[in-house]
Write a protein that holds these residues in place. Sequence first.
Motif, PDB file in Angstrom:
ATOM      1  N   ALA A 169      -3.454  -9.187  10.096  1.00 50.15           N
ATOM      2  CA  ALA A 169      -2.609  -9.692  11.325  1.00 50.15           C
ATOM      3  C   ALA A 169      -2.803 -11.261  11.641  1.00 50.15           C
ATOM      4  O   ALA A 169      -1.725 -11.726  11.931  1.00 50.15           O
ATOM      5  CB  ALA A 169      -3.431  -9.101  12.614  1.00 50.15           C
ATOM      6  N   GLU A 170      -3.917 -11.906  10.970  1.00 51.70           N
ATOM      7  CA  GLU A 170      -3.981 -13.250  10.836  1.00 51.70           C
ATOM      8  C   GLU A 170      -2.830 -13.884   9.931  1.00 51.70           C
ATOM      9  O   GLU A 170      -2.356 -14.910  10.207  1.00 51.70           O
ATOM     10  CB  GLU A 170      -5.375 -13.840  10.453  1.00 51.70           C
ATOM     11  N   VAL A 171      -2.845 -13.301   8.618  1.00 52.29           N
ATOM     12  CA  VAL A 171      -1.702 -13.662   7.776  1.00 52.29           C
ATOM     13  C   VAL A 171      -0.521 -13.504   8.192  1.00 52.29           C
ATOM     14  O   VAL A 171       0.349 -14.432   8.296  1.00 52.29           O
ATOM     15  CB  VAL A 171      -2.088 -12.786   6.415  1.00 52.29           C
ATOM     16  N   TYR A 172      -0.179 -12.551   8.944  1.00 53.92           N
ATOM     17  CA  TYR A 172       1.109 -12.252   9.644  1.00 53.92           C
ATOM     18  C   TYR A 172       1.636 -13.345  10.697  1.00 53.92           C
ATOM     19  O   TYR A 172       2.683 -13.690  10.685  1.00 53.92           O
ATOM     20  CB  TYR A 172       1.243 -10.887  10.200  1.00 53.92           C
ATOM     21  N   ARG A 173       0.538 -13.496  11.445  1.00 54.70           N
ATOM     22  CA  ARG A 173       0.732 -14.445  12.333  1.00 54.70           C
ATOM     23  C   ARG A 173       1.114 -15.811  11.913  1.00 54.70           C
ATOM     24  O   ARG A 173       2.064 -16.624  12.559  1.00 54.70           O
ATOM     25  CB  ARG A 173      -0.628 -14.501  13.510  1.00 54.70           C
ATOM     26  N   GLY A 228       4.812 -14.871  -3.996  1.00 50.80           N
ATOM     27  CA  GLY A 228       4.919 -14.343  -5.194  1.00 50.80           C
ATOM     28  C   GLY A 228       5.360 -12.630  -5.085  1.00 50.80           C
ATOM     29  O   GLY A 228       6.199 -12.173  -5.619  1.00 50.80           O
ATOM     30  N   ILE A 229       4.654 -12.296  -4.008  1.00 53.19           N
ATOM     31  CA  ILE A 229       4.870 -11.063  -3.401  1.00 53.19           C
ATOM     32  C   ILE A 229       6.423 -10.673  -2.848  1.00 53.19           C
ATOM     33  O   ILE A 229       7.026  -9.946  -3.408  1.00 53.19           O
ATOM     34  CB  ILE A 229       3.998 -10.369  -2.503  1.00 53.19           C
ATOM     35  N   THR A 230       6.749 -11.795  -2.059  1.00 49.87           N
ATOM     36  CA  THR A 230       8.344 -11.892  -1.587  1.00 49.87           C
ATOM     37  C   THR A 230       9.134 -11.936  -2.795  1.00 49.87           C
ATOM     38  O   THR A 230      10.219 -11.214  -2.587  1.00 49.87           O
ATOM     39  CB  THR A 230       8.426 -13.075  -0.704  1.00 49.87           C
ATOM     40  N   LYS A 231       8.891 -12.698  -3.878  1.00 46.46           N
ATOM     41  CA  LYS A 231       9.910 -12.597  -5.026  1.00 46.46           C
ATOM     42  C   LYS A 231      10.305 -11.426  -5.549  1.00 46.46           C
ATOM     43  O   LYS A 231      11.318 -10.867  -5.760  1.00 46.46           O
ATOM     44  CB  LYS A 231       9.365 -13.652  -6.151  1.00 46.46           C
ATOM     45  N   ARG A 232       9.113 -10.464  -5.662  1.00 44.38           N
ATOM     46  CA  ARG A 232       9.202  -8.972  -6.200  1.00 44.38           C
ATOM     47  C   ARG A 232       9.856  -8.165  -5.276  1.00 44.38           C
ATOM     48  O   ARG A 232      10.917  -7.400  -5.687  1.00 44.38           O
ATOM     49  CB  ARG A 232       7.784  -8.739  -6.499  1.00 44.38           C
ATOM     50  N   VAL A 265      12.437  -6.402   4.026  1.00 50.37           N
ATOM     51  CA  VAL A 265      11.620  -7.113   2.955  1.00 50.37           C
ATOM     52  C   VAL A 265      10.379  -7.734   3.784  1.00 50.37           C
ATOM     53  O   VAL A 265       9.246  -7.500   2.851  1.00 50.37           O
ATOM     54  CB  VAL A 265      12.410  -8.705   2.368  1.00 50.37           C
ATOM     55  N   VAL A 266      10.274  -8.042   4.674  1.00 49.78           N
ATOM     56  CA  VAL A 266       9.220  -8.800   5.502  1.00 49.78           C
ATOM     57  C   VAL A 266       8.115  -7.631   5.635  1.00 49.78           C
ATOM     58  O   VAL A 266       6.739  -7.871   5.164  1.00 49.78           O
ATOM     59  CB  VAL A 266       9.280  -9.369   6.754  1.00 49.78           C
ATOM     60  N   HIS A 267       8.852  -6.336   6.061  1.00 48.75           N
ATOM     61  CA  HIS A 267       7.568  -5.183   6.116  1.00 48.75           C
ATOM     62  C   HIS A 267       6.860  -4.974   4.984  1.00 48.75           C
ATOM     63  O   HIS A 267       5.678  -4.833   4.697  1.00 48.75           O
ATOM     64  CB  HIS A 267       8.570  -4.000   6.793  1.00 48.75           C
ATOM     65  N   ASP A 268       7.601  -4.835   3.556  1.00 46.93           N
ATOM     66  CA  ASP A 268       7.175  -4.513   2.628  1.00 46.93           C
ATOM     67  C   ASP A 268       6.261  -5.386   1.971  1.00 46.93           C
ATOM     68  O   ASP A 268       5.344  -5.149   1.287  1.00 46.93           O
ATOM     69  CB  ASP A 268       8.311  -4.122   1.502  1.00 46.93           C
ATOM     70  N   VAL A 269       6.263  -6.787   2.204  1.00 45.42           N
ATOM     71  CA  VAL A 269       5.657  -7.758   1.725  1.00 45.42           C
ATOM     72  C   VAL A 269       4.368  -7.626   2.601  1.00 45.42           C
ATOM     73  O   VAL A 269       3.218  -7.634   1.684  1.00 45.42           O
ATOM     74  CB  VAL A 269       6.224  -9.175   1.849  1.00 45.42           C
ATOM     75  N   PHE A 270       4.198  -7.402   3.620  1.00 47.93           N
ATOM     76  CA  PHE A 270       2.860  -7.468   4.324  1.00 47.93           C
ATOM     77  C   PHE A 270       2.232  -5.935   3.931  1.00 47.93           C
ATOM     78  O   PHE A 270       0.881  -5.849   3.887  1.00 47.93           O
ATOM     79  CB  PHE A 270       2.943  -7.747   5.722  1.00 47.93           C
ATOM     80  N   ILE A 271       2.896  -4.854   3.760  1.00 50.81           N
ATOM     81  CA  ILE A 271       2.299  -3.662   3.233  1.00 50.81           C
ATOM     82  C   ILE A 271       1.335  -4.003   2.043  1.00 50.81           C
ATOM     83  O   ILE A 271       0.421  -3.559   1.723  1.00 50.81           O
ATOM     84  CB  ILE A 271       3.148  -2.738   2.975  1.00 50.81           C
ATOM     85  N   ILE A 272       2.365  -4.790   1.105  1.00 55.08           N
ATOM     86  CA  ILE A 272       1.694  -4.940  -0.423  1.00 55.08           C
ATOM     87  C   ILE A 272       0.535  -5.843  -0.040  1.00 55.08           C
ATOM     88  O   ILE A 272      -0.593  -5.868  -0.764  1.00 55.08           O
ATOM     89  CB  ILE A 272       2.665  -5.434  -1.308  1.00 55.08           C
ATOM     90  N   ALA A 273       0.716  -7.061   0.716  1.00 49.16           N
ATOM     91  CA  ALA A 273      -0.513  -7.850   0.914  1.00 49.16           C
ATOM     92  C   ALA A 273      -1.502  -7.168   1.318  1.00 49.16           C
ATOM     93  O   ALA A 273      -2.709  -7.616   0.874  1.00 49.16           O
ATOM     94  CB  ALA A 273       0.230  -8.856   1.981  1.00 49.16           C
ATOM     95  N   HIS A 274      -1.488  -6.314   2.276  1.00 48.86           N
ATOM     96  CA  HIS A 274      -2.360  -5.634   2.865  1.00 48.86           C
ATOM     97  C   HIS A 274      -3.330  -4.844   1.694  1.00 48.86           C
ATOM     98  O   HIS A 274      -4.681  -4.733   1.558  1.00 48.86           O
ATOM     99  CB  HIS A 274      -2.136  -4.591   3.611  1.00 48.86           C
ATOM    100  N   ARG A 275      -2.680  -4.612   0.739  1.00 47.95           N
ATOM    101  CA  ARG A 275      -3.376  -3.679  -0.321  1.00 47.95           C
ATOM    102  C   ARG A 275      -4.078  -4.806  -1.257  1.00 47.95           C
ATOM    103  O   ARG A 275      -4.932  -4.232  -2.104  1.00 47.95           O
ATOM    104  CB  ARG A 275      -2.404  -2.799  -1.149  1.00 47.95           C
ATOM    105  N   ARG A 276      -3.353  -5.944  -1.410  1.00 46.62           N
ATOM    106  CA  ARG A 276      -4.025  -6.791  -2.492  1.00 46.62           C
ATOM    107  C   ARG A 276      -4.942  -7.764  -1.831  1.00 46.62           C
ATOM    108  O   ARG A 276      -5.341  -8.795  -2.424  1.00 46.62           O
ATOM    109  CB  ARG A 276      -2.872  -7.490  -3.075  1.00 46.62           C
ATOM    110  N   ASP A 328       2.815   0.820  -1.314  1.00 44.44           N
ATOM    111  CA  ASP A 328       3.566  -0.073  -2.217  1.00 44.44           C
ATOM    112  C   ASP A 328       4.973   0.198  -1.978  1.00 44.44           C
ATOM    113  O   ASP A 328       5.279   1.178  -2.649  1.00 44.44           O
ATOM    114  CB  ASP A 328       3.188  -0.047  -3.749  1.00 44.44           C
ATOM    115  N   PRO A 329       5.823  -0.104  -0.901  1.00 43.57           N
ATOM    116  CA  PRO A 329       7.094   0.547  -0.440  1.00 43.57           C
ATOM    117  C   PRO A 329       8.056   0.504  -1.766  1.00 43.57           C
ATOM    118  O   PRO A 329       8.847   1.307  -1.888  1.00 43.57           O
ATOM    119  CB  PRO A 329       7.454  -0.499   0.604  1.00 43.57           C
TER     120      PRO A 329
END
Lengths: 197, 262
Positions: free
Chosen positions: A27-31, A82-86, A54-65, B43-44
């Motif tokens: 949540a902090e990172v998102y904000r 880096g995550i956003t690029k992928r 894309v924003v949604h997917d980036v933060f889902i992956i960020a949460h896992r990592r 991982d969407p």
Amino acid sequence: MVAATDRRGPTRSPPGSGSDPWRRELAEVYRSHADFVRRSAGHLGTPRHAIDDVVHDVFIIAHRRLPDFDQARGSVRAWLFGITKRVALHHRRSAARHQRRLRVVTPPRDPPHPDEALARQRVVQHIEAFLDQLPPAKRTVFALADIEGMPAVEVARSLGINVNTVYARLRSARQAFAQCLDALNARTPEEVDDGRS
Amino acid sequence: MDGPDARARATLRAYRQAKSAPATQADALWDRIESSLDEGVEDPCLEELPAAGRRSAGVLVAAAAVVVAVGAVAGLGGLRLGSVESSAAAGGLAPDVSAFRAAIQSSRSRAPKRNPVRESDESGPDPASVPSPQTPERSRSDAPPRIPSGPARSRRSGAEAPRGVSEPASDSEDALQAEMSLIGRARRALHGGRADRALTLLRAHAEAFADGQMREDRQALRIEALCAVGKGPQARAEAAAFARRFPRSAHAARVSELCPRR
């Protein structure tokens, strides 16, 4: 400390139960960085209608990592970029496959705006047109450095290029942008509106 | 190398502000992210593959993660793309929440100055300079209050900003924050026309916080959601039970009027 396997164990915690220590961090990172991710997705060529995805997917992956983030290797923004690029690449490929099956529909014209909003829209459209005509490599460097305010060293690390290369691309992009601004200030609002139709 | 001139900086600042999402859009997207996390989406980009493909792709992703991790050591970027497999192979990395919080604090202190409401940048970034790590930390009052929250989320200043990461949290405060988050999301789901989703979240709250501080809020919202999904008799039965159990509740009057018999 929580071991990585605890968080990803077979017994899933109830949704939002508070036992996930990373949810608050996310949540902090998102904000702090959601807008950066959103703009980066746009700069990386994501179609406008897919940017939220894309924003949604980036933060889902960020949460896992999150547990694996290493501050010594770079900033949070560089990590997110880096995550956003992928993710943006994934979406562009999906969109390309989808477009081959769809008829492209002409979007409707925007409704009339109050003057202030119109002026802001002019600036946005002009800059977007400028970014679109830049080669992707220069566009990314210019966006990260001059729009997002990343230091050149951080840009170089994020893109995996030499910092001198960053400076060279940035110098060239800034010269082009200065000409773009000259053109923007020289055009009247009527000329700009005619250009939109 | 000199940075962009003042005209360019001002124009780009306006562009950056214009390209920021409105608060309502940001809040709605955060809701969507939390819903996906609750449903176990990890991982969407992988989720679109069929199950067998996901399994084999998972192995490939783990292998690629190891390769990228090696590449990261060579200085390709600030990423260390760990995976469960590589983490286990490394002897079980123990994620350090406090270390990550320090990283967020550091990134926030180095970020351009922003006003509390929007991510506007009054001073403008100077890309030619390396931001000083000595930049004073922002106070909590500077925190942009854009994380979605219901009316009951904050108990202190009334601001919507979630707890600052630098503030130590007690167990009871953590639990209440978690309760407020769940109840707030259930309320938003219900008022957004997703009563089924609200009921799922309320069930989760009941499992995790059976006797929590917000059990009355949970029950009142559940009655409203049951009515919304067409379970009027059940809603009225639970409303009657609510009135017997919590006769002096602040929700009592409202609950008694929910789902009237047609």
